[in-house]
Write a protein that holds these residues in place. Structure first.
Motif, short mmCIF file in Angstrom:
data_model
loop_
_atom_site.label_atom_id
_atom_site.label_comp_id
_atom_site.label_asym_id
_atom_site.label_seq_id
_atom_site.Cartn_x
_atom_site.Cartn_y
_atom_site.Cartn_z
N THR A 278 -8.64 -3.76 73.98
CA THR A 278 -8.44 -5.20 74.15
C THR A 278 -9.72 -5.85 74.67
N ASN A 279 -10.17 -6.87 73.93
CA ASN A 279 -11.38 -7.63 74.30
C ASN A 279 -12.59 -6.73 74.52
N LEU A 280 -12.74 -5.75 73.64
CA LEU A 280 -13.87 -4.83 73.71
C LEU A 280 -15.19 -5.60 73.71
N ALA A 281 -16.07 -5.27 74.64
CA ALA A 281 -17.40 -5.85 74.75
C ALA A 281 -17.37 -7.38 74.80
N SER A 282 -16.24 -7.90 75.28
CA SER A 282 -16.05 -9.36 75.37
C SER A 282 -16.27 -10.05 74.02
N LYS B 94 -7.86 -5.63 69.65
CA LYS B 94 -7.37 -6.99 69.84
C LYS B 94 -8.35 -7.79 70.68
N TRP B 95 -8.65 -9.01 70.21
CA TRP B 95 -9.47 -9.95 70.98
C TRP B 95 -8.71 -11.26 71.12
N THR B 96 -8.68 -11.81 72.32
CA THR B 96 -8.05 -13.10 72.56
C THR B 96 -9.07 -14.23 72.40
N THR B 97 -10.28 -13.88 72.02
CA THR B 97 -11.37 -14.83 71.83
C THR B 97 -11.97 -14.64 70.44
N SER B 98 -13.11 -15.23 70.22
CA SER B 98 -13.86 -15.01 68.98
C SER B 98 -14.62 -13.69 69.06
N ALA C 262 -7.65 -15.37 63.01
CA ALA C 262 -6.88 -16.60 63.13
C ALA C 262 -7.70 -17.84 62.79
N SER C 263 -9.01 -17.79 63.01
CA SER C 263 -9.87 -18.93 62.69
C SER C 263 -10.85 -18.53 61.59
N GLY C 264 -11.94 -19.29 61.44
CA GLY C 264 -12.84 -19.06 60.32
C GLY C 264 -13.61 -17.76 60.39
N VAL C 265 -14.02 -17.30 59.21
CA VAL C 265 -14.86 -16.11 59.08
C VAL C 265 -16.16 -16.53 58.41
N GLN D 24 -7.52 -7.47 65.34
CA GLN D 24 -6.81 -8.73 65.57
C GLN D 24 -7.74 -9.67 66.34
N ILE D 25 -8.09 -10.79 65.72
CA ILE D 25 -9.07 -11.71 66.33
C ILE D 25 -8.45 -13.09 66.42
N ALA D 26 -8.27 -13.58 67.66
CA ALA D 26 -7.61 -14.86 67.87
C ALA D 26 -8.50 -16.05 67.56
N GLY D 27 -9.83 -15.84 67.59
CA GLY D 27 -10.77 -16.92 67.30
C GLY D 27 -11.44 -16.71 65.96
N THR D 28 -12.75 -16.96 65.92
CA THR D 28 -13.52 -16.79 64.70
C THR D 28 -14.14 -15.39 64.64
N LEU D 29 -14.56 -15.01 63.43
CA LEU D 29 -15.35 -13.79 63.23
C LEU D 29 -16.66 -14.21 62.58
#
Length: 250
Positions: free
Chosen positions: A131-135, A149-153, A202-205, A174-179
């Motif tokens: 979860t949130n590896l390497a921020s 899983k990331w709760t951020t980009s 969940a957001s743009g790539v 699983q990415i809650a923000g952008t990639l």
């Protein structure tokens, strides 16, 4: 002294141990692969449009729905005599749109529904190993199979990342923000199949100029491959896909 029965039991157990040791079971490390349904028949599938800045190169079928054929731009399309599909010198495969002749509209409706289900199933996977590896700032990492899983980009720096495992192993991100992939960044597979790598975003790539992506992008919104970016896998986007002299091999 062991009785005859005890000797037989011991020999049987010993034989079983030898058998297990000699032929260990081969299993997937990571979650189960996400079922794409008929969306898996497309190298690129989008709902609102696909554009290209020539010349891009796509190997595999592409499709848009519920968007009409007019939302396929930059391809210089030639409609088939049946009106079921179109072709382009930039695509090694067939091109489909919701405005084309039957059975294309129904086929695309099913594929889009399967794409949406695949995204929902990917987002819904529980118990991530990481979860949130390497921020979310990934660069130079070597990753093993699992659910991430990331709760951020998430950003992949110019050093890229390496995914290592076997042909049976599965990665789900699983990415809650952008990639975002930096210019020249590469996703490198060692022993892993691109079909078993899922980017659920969940957001743009955005894949930067000259970058390289491996796997299946299940995007809730838009996907952009900038100049010279390459991809081995599939782009399944619930809005728009933009290619800028990019290469996609599905």
């Amino acid at each position: 002294m062991l009785s005859t029965i005890n000797k037989a039991v011991c020999l049987s157990l010993w034989a079983s141990l030898l058998s297990v040791s000699a032929a260990p079971a081969v299993t997937n490390l990571g979650p189960a692969a996400i079922n794409l349904g008929t969306a898996g028949n497309f190298a690129i599938l989008a709902q609102s449009g696909i554009s290209t800045v020539p010349a891009s190169s796509i190997t595999g079928n592409i499709g848009v729905s519920p968007a009409a054929g007019s939302f396929l731009t930059g391809f210089s399309l030639t409609l088939s005599s049946t009106g079921v599909f179109a072709t382009s010198i930039q695509v090694v495969g067939e091109i489909f749109a919701a405005s084309y002749s039957a059975p294309t509209p129904v086929t695309l409706t099913t594929a889009v529904a399967n794409m949406q289900t695949a995204y929902t199933n990917g987002v819904g996977l529980l118990n991530p190993g990481f979860t949130n590896l390497a921020s979310g700032s990934l660069s130079g990492l070597v990753l093993t199979p699992g659910l991430y899983k990331w709760t951020t980009s998430v950003s992949i720096g110019s050093a890229g990342i390496t995914l290592t495992g076997t042909a049976l192993d599965v990665f789900v991100f699983q990415i809650a923000g952008t990639l975002t992939l930096a210019a020249g960044a590469r996703v490198t597979l060692v022993g892993v199949l691109a079909s078993n790598v899922f980017w659920v975003v969940a957001s743009g790539v955005t894949a930067g100029s000259g970058s390289h992506v491996e796997g299946v992008i299940l995007g809730k919104t838009a996907v952009t491959l900038q100049t010279g970016a390459t991809m081995n896998g599939r782009i399944l986007a619930q809005t728009f896909v933009a290619l800028q002299q990019a290469t996609v091999v599905g």
